[in-house]
Design an enzyme around this catalytic site. Structure first.
Site, mmCIF file in Angstrom:
data_model
loop_
_atom_site.group_PDB
_atom_site.id
_atom_site.type_symbol
_atom_site.label_atom_id
_atom_site.label_comp_id
_atom_site.label_asym_id
_atom_site.label_seq_id
_atom_site.Cartn_x
_atom_site.Cartn_y
_atom_site.Cartn_z
ATOM 1 N N GLU A 89 14.327 15.031 -10.440
ATOM 2 C CA GLU A 89 14.237 16.279 -11.180
ATOM 3 C C GLU A 89 14.932 16.283 -12.540
ATOM 4 O OE1 GLU A 89 12.514 19.133 -10.356
ATOM 5 O OE2 GLU A 89 11.644 17.885 -8.792
ATOM 6 N N SER A 142 1.413 48.699 46.722
ATOM 7 C CA SER A 142 2.315 48.658 47.872
ATOM 8 C C SER A 142 3.723 48.200 47.533
ATOM 9 C CB SER A 142 1.731 47.729 48.945
ATOM 10 O OG SER A 142 0.524 48.264 49.446
#
Length: 816
Positions: A104, A487
């Site tokens: 860079e 149930s």
């Protein structure tokens, strides 16, 4: 004849004309230069005071996402756009710093923030191309842009960037600027900073990075979406070679180190807990719920302040729940009617031999039908009743020959199979590798399931899975789906009767029961036993073991619907969803799996209501505790909701159900004597439940379709939900000793093999229900109004059916 030359007229000297032109040009450019200086000075005077201060840099607090952990500190969720792991400058390896500088800004430590050579080079390129195609950004300029400015390519933004660059250079040291850059820069796949990128792309901490890997990471900032190795490995590799070359040229690598780095194979392996690497534990549902709960307190601040949520989830239990639920759903899918492939595409002959063209087709198919966990998408190349070949890629062909797997899809392989069902070349299917290593072709499940597990003593959630695939939809069926419990709700009806004088030995009629339209005020009601099997009489204990509907209805009729409605609210059930009518005895109300788990915890812990909770503590980014749970704990006298004798007797009854009743499979598979539980199956098998527990853990498993419909004839709670429950509990209870029943509470005695409360001894307790006998309590003679109230309205809700278990309310979103 001689020709005489003509002499030309003298002209003004050329030198004098050129001098005047140059003087005019000089005056023009001098004036323009002066105007430029004046304009630049004016721009500086106006812009400089408006530059942002550098507090965000000098007091750097990066946007750290919200992280969700299990109780044993395993990451299960991360929320926030930026994923980062902030490191101090001296914690970043030198090889990473060298790679960044080489890629860079190799003159970073020499220039004052702007590399004028680079600026001139970029300016020439932009003029040549007549557009802003190049920049000359230094590391300092990128830091300025990342913190304060947009990345749009305009001259105004560039001007501000230059000014801010000067200000940054004047305020911070070079090391500080580089430190900010390495922690802040975006590197693709939601990774910010090189430490996060190392975990995202290589599955390792930055400290372990090699020169080859450092160069690949350093090449990403140029174009994060194009040069990251997951999105485009070839471009990333090409960029890596450039960075390594620069590192050698600048002296960061020797020739030998350079060559070694060039030769090193790069393995892309995202670490667990990263967006690409997923998480080590499938905890998406509890993580999302924890996020919602904290969002209610801090709103959007939770996504950037680095909060950490530590849940009550146990990572081992959570993963076991995930696997158990998926296995249960896949088992059901194998039993169910095979619906055919996802679709069938036109697949040209021999296209699989043309790798590039075939990959294009596969990419299109995978985009429409992505892999789903261990269900992998493929395209059928050939199919017959004895063999199916499925392509995952041009080089990976899966051959399915397992006879049991082929039986599941036999109707799609038949010669006379119709197009929607037929499996043929070009069919888009899912394949799955079974535990024995054989492959199977299986359609993507459409049924859903949920599992939730709690600590019985304080309600802490140990595991929560709200559906087959979180990515398909974030609807959490544990907390948001209101379903009929069938149930599995009967134990609460039975518990209410124990405190009204009935005992496990009470004899109850199992003969058919009905109400006329005149009695209900609407429609006739003729409930049925499962299998339409009836017996003259059963004890309460036998009625629960066999899950007899007629017994439950007569118990509720004897106790009174209004009393039952009041009683069950002690367990945490919503009164408005549990109408005071006889169908409630069959589970015709509605509950969430989480509610049902909280209710069963009362039976498991001796009679205390312990509201479920998920978040144990919340800390900030520095580890300071911001919140800590204070759960209700069993034993707190204020939390007692039912008589300890009732809890003891129900515990005994439910252990019997899990040993020799409808839930006997639980005992057979776990081989434990401290298990209690109850199956539940609603009308037409629209919902299947198993609710079970031991003194430490309560777990609820449910299965059904989101839009209620029959799961198929013979599908029950014991066959569909109980296997999920038992697969999970095998792991959750592994290594835990059995816990025998505790001492009987005072006021409870065991006479003739059954339990009696001191106030209802033999001779005083109700001996018979629904069996007329002189002197006995006869609920059939009770005022019919008590049995009728509200039944007509409930039957209307049941959409014209005469079975109270037929209606299943639509799932709705409710808070946890």
């Amino acid at each position: 004849m001689r020709t005489t030359k003509k002499t030309s007229t003298p002209k003004a000297p050329a030198r004098s004309w050129l001098a005047r032109l140059m003087l005019k040009a000089f005056v023009l450019f001098a004036g323009l230069g002066l105007c430029g200086v004046l304009l630049l000075s004016l721009a500086l005077a106006l812009a400089w005071p408006n530059l942002p201060d550098l507090n965000a840099m000098t007091d750097y607090r990066p946007r750290v996402p919200l992280r969700i952990y299990t109780a044993d500190h395993v990451l299960i969720g991360e929320f926030g756009e930026e994923r980062r792991n902030v490191l101090r400058f001296n914690e970043i390896p030198d090889i990473m710093k060298s790679a960044i500088l080489a890629a860079e800004d190799d003159r970073f430590y020499q220039h004052g923030g702007i590399d004028w050579t680079g600026v001139l080079r970029a300016a020439i390129a932009n003029v040549v191309h007549m557009s802003k195609t190049q920049g000359a950004s230094t590391i300092t300029m990128q830091v300025a842009r990342n913190f304060y400015l947009s990345s749009e390519k305009t001259y105004t933004r560039k001007f501000y960037e230059l000014l801010l660059t000067f200000k940054i250079e004047a305020t911070l040291s070079k090391d500080q600027i580089l430190d900010l850059y390495m922690n802040q820069i975006f590197l693709g796949h939601r990774a910010y900073g090189f430490a996060a990128a190392s975990r995202t792309y290589f599955g390792k901490p930055l400290a372990e990075i090699t020169p080859a890997e450092a160069a690949m990471l350093a090449g990403i900032p140029k174009a994060p979406s194009r040069f990251n190795p997951i999105a485009n490995f070839d471009r990333a590799k090409s960029r890596q070679a450039y960075v390594l070359g620069r590192m050698r040229t600048l002296g960061y690598l020797t020739d030998a180190e350079y060559q070694q780095a060039m030769d090193q194979p790069i393995e892309i392996k995202s670490a667990p807990g990263t967006p690409s690497g997923r998480y080590a534990v499938h905890g998406e549902y509890p993580a999302e719920l924890a996020r919602q709960l904290l969002y209610g307190v801090y709103q959007d601040d939770i996504y950037s302040r680095g909060f950490n949520i530590y849940t009550t989830i146990n990572s081992k239990d959570q993963e076991a729940a995930y696997q158990a639920l998926r296995n249960g759903i896949l088992d059901y899918t194998r039993r169910a009617y095979y619906p055919g492939p996802e679709e069938t595409i036109d697949l040209p002959a021999g296209i699989e031999d043309q790798a590039e063209a075939f990959n294009d087709i596969l990419d299109t198919v995978l985009e429409k039908y992505p892999d789903n966990g261990d269900l992998l998408t493929g395209i059928v190349l050939s199919a017959s009743p004895t063999e199916v070949k499925v392509a995952r890629s041009p080089h990976r062909i899966i051959t399915i020959t397992d006879k049991s797997a082929l039986r599941v899809i036999a109707r799609g392989l038949a010669a006379n199979a119709k197009p929607p069902v037929k499996i043929s070349r070009g069919a888009v299917v899912y394949v799955h590798e079974k535990t024995d290593g054989a492959w199977e072709l299986i359609n993507k499940p459409t049924i859903q399931a949920a599992l939730v597990s709690l600590r019985a003593q304080d309600g802490g959630v140990l595991a929560m899975v709200g559906g087959f695939d979180y990515e398909e939809g974030k609807f959490n069926r544990v907390t948001q789906a209101w379903r009929q419990p069938g149930s599995s709700f009967k134990p609460f009806i039975y518990a209410s009767s124990l405190e009204r004088g009935l005992t496990p030995a009470t004899q109850i009629s199992d003969e058919p029961f009905s109400l006329t339209a005149e009695q209900t005020g609407s429609k006739a009601w003729n409930p049925k036993n499962y299998g339409r099997a009836y017996e003259p009489m059963l004890t309460m204990r036998q009625g629960l073991y066999k899950s007899k509907n007629m017994v439950s209805i007569r118990i509720m009729q004897a106790v009174g619907p209004q009393y039952v409605q009041d009683y069950i609210t002690r367990f945490g059930f919503d009164r408005s969803r549990q109408p005071a009518v006889l169908p409630l005895a069959l589970g015709a109300g509605s509950v969430t799996p989480l509610q049902l788990a909280g209710g069963y915890a009362v039976f498991a812990n001796g009679g205390y209501r312990v509201p479920p909770y998920l978040i144990d503590s919340v800390t900030d980014s520095s580890g300071k505790v911001l919140m800590r749970a204070r759960p209700t704990v069993a034993g707190d006298t204020l939390a007692r909701v039912i008589d300890p004798r009732t809890a003891y007797v129900m515990n005994d009854l439910l252990r019997g159900v899990a040993t020799s009743g409808t839930g006997a499979r639980a005992h057979r598979e776990l081989k434990r004597n401290d298990i209690g539980g109850k199956t539940g199956t609603t009308n037409d098998s629209q919902d299947a439940w198993f609710a079970g527990f031991n003194p430490e853990i309560v777990t609820i498993a449910w299965m059904g379709f989101d839009q209620p419909k029959s799961m198929g004839q013979g599908e029950t709670g014991g066959g569909a939900a109980l296997p999920i429950w038992s697969d999970y509990m095998k792991v959750a209870l592994a290594g835990k000793p059995e816990i025998p029943p505790g001492p009987m509470p005072s006021g409870l005695s065991r006479i003739g093999g059954d339990f009696y409360f001191s106030e209802f001894p033999p001779g005083t307790a109700i001996a018979r229900v629904g069996l007329p006998a002189p002197g006995d309590f006869d609920p059939g003679a009770a005022a019919p109004g008590a049995a009728q109230d509200g039944i007509g309205a409930l039957l209307d809700q049941l959409h014209g059916t005469n079975d109270p278990e037929a209606a299943v309310p639509q799932p709705v979103r409710v808070p946890f």
